[in-house]
Design an enzyme around this catalytic site. Structure first.
Site, PDB file in Angstrom:
ATOM      1  N   GLU A 152       0.837  -1.204   0.000  1.00  0.00           N
ATOM      2  CA  GLU A 152       0.000   0.000   0.000  1.00  0.00           C
ATOM      3  C   GLU A 152       0.867   1.247   0.000  1.00  0.00           C
ATOM      4  O   GLU A 152       1.276   1.726   1.061  1.00  0.00           O
ATOM      5  CB  GLU A 152      -0.909   0.036   1.244  1.00  0.00           C
ATOM      6  CG  GLU A 152      -2.057  -0.943   1.210  1.00  0.00           C
ATOM      7  CD  GLU A 152      -2.981  -0.801   2.428  1.00  0.00           C
ATOM      8  OE1 GLU A 152      -2.613  -0.086   3.388  1.00  0.00           O
ATOM      9  OE2 GLU A 152      -4.052  -1.417   2.410  1.00  0.00           O
ATOM     10  N   GLU A 239      -6.493  -7.189  -0.452  1.00  0.00           N
ATOM     11  CA  GLU A 239      -6.770  -6.994   0.971  1.00  0.00           C
ATOM     12  C   GLU A 239      -8.168  -6.399   1.098  1.00  0.00           C
ATOM     13  O   GLU A 239      -8.541  -5.516   0.318  1.00  0.00           O
ATOM     14  CB  GLU A 239      -5.749  -6.018   1.565  1.00  0.00           C
ATOM     15  CG  GLU A 239      -5.332  -6.344   2.979  1.00  0.00           C
ATOM     16  CD  GLU A 239      -4.332  -5.333   3.526  1.00  0.00           C
ATOM     17  OE1 GLU A 239      -3.140  -5.465   3.208  1.00  0.00           O
ATOM     18  OE2 GLU A 239      -4.753  -4.425   4.271  1.00  0.00           O
TER      19      GLU A 239
END
Ligand code: MG
Length: 319
Positions: A152, A239
């Site tokens: 991320e 995710e």
């Protein structure tokens, strides 16, 4: 007679579940769709282990086996923490690689797919190139393996992430010409509309990640993905959870269901966060859970129970 047919169907489901990667083999991207060795669309659905540096106790073959056989996951994600503490990859590479290897070897044995996730929020180009050079050399021959090169990105621009990604992808492709590579994008994988304006060129079998936390992220994030897919961008949800973006507070079951329905309608693969026993809603386990699977109902938090229910339903339907 009906019982016999049901028993045969169950047996067929168990057998095909046991042979998932054998049946589907080398994955590829066709258009925006993840596809199997027979060019058939495929949806991977599974779970992510928590950060390996904080929950190393779940990085073993018994846990992977349980997640496959009880949860019915057909993909597992190894979240290799890069820089969060002294147990992370940058400080302790040999132990980190041993944890990763335990999960990859177990996934191969279970015949499920495995995501090697460079679990970082910061850009470490040189270190990531070295890491992915090594793992692609070691694991590139296995159809099971998927590379996630940047978990991320936070405040980096897409141009910065793109440049990083080009370097890491070239390093992987020097050793492994075909396995799927997942590419992150800014703002914790929510700025996929920026990717759509300026995607990577000249590489095959690339997908872009989107992460959602259903109680926080509403329809706008799905709309961004819809827009990106219309422009030809392949998307993988590596995710997700039913909670707030913090990973905590209450689960919004209705919002989670909307996301699952949407992913199913678009055949988007998804992974839920996470197999860990942290004191937060999205961690699926209580501290009572054994390090080696065989979890009882009382070891699972509500997020674990719901994730298992989704996987039991959806992965069994599709085998
Ligand atoms: Mg390969």
């Amino acid at each position: 007679m009906k019982t016999k047919i049901a028993a045969l169907l169950l047996l067929f489901s168990i057998l095909s579940n046991a042979q998932f990667v054998k049946n589907h083999g080398q994955l590829k991207v066709i258009g925006t769709q993840l596809s199997d060795q027979n060019n058939e669309p495929i949806s991977l659905r599974g779970v992510s282990l928590g950060w390996h540096n904080w929950w190393p106790r779940f990085y073993n073959k018994e846990t992977v086996k349980w997640i496959h056989q009880d949860f019915k996951a057909n993909v597992i994600r190894a979240a290799i923490g890069v820089d969060a503490d002294e147990n992370c990859y940058l400080k302790n590479p040999s132990e980190s690689k041993a944890k990763l290897d335990a999960v990859v070897q177990a996934a191969i044995k279970e015949s499920i797919y495995v995501i090697i996730d460079w679990h970082s929020h910061k850009t470490y180009t040189k270190e990531a190139v070295a890491f992915f050079t090594e793992v692609s050399k070691k694991y590139g021959k296995y159809p099971n393996v998927i590379y996630e090169i940047f978990n991320e990105p936070e405040h980096q621009t897409w141009e910065e992430v793109k440049s990083y990604s080009q370097d890491v992808i070239k390093a992987i492709r020097a050793n492994d010409s075909d396995n799927i590579i997942l590419v992150g994008n800014p703002s914790w994988d929510q700025d996929i509309h920026l990717v759509a304006e300026n995607p990577l060129k000249d590489f095959d079998n690339i997908m872009y990640t989107m992460h959602f936390y259903a109680a926080t992220h509403e329809k706008w994030l799905r709309d961004r993905v819809d827009y990106a897919m219309q422009k030809g961008i392949p998307v993988f949800v590596s995710e997700s959870a039913g909670t707030q973006a913090s990973g905590d507070e209450t689960i919004n079951y209705a919002a989670w269901q909307e996301y699952v329905d949407w992913m199913e309608s678009k055949k988007i693969s998804w992974v839920t966060w996470s197999i860990s026993d942290k004191d937060e809603t999205c961690s699926m386990l209580f501290p009572t859970a054994s390090s080696k699977g065989k979890w009882k109902a009382q070891d699972l938090k509500d997020s674990g129970k719901k994730t298992k229910a989704y996987l039991n339903l959806l992965n069994n339907q599709n085998h």
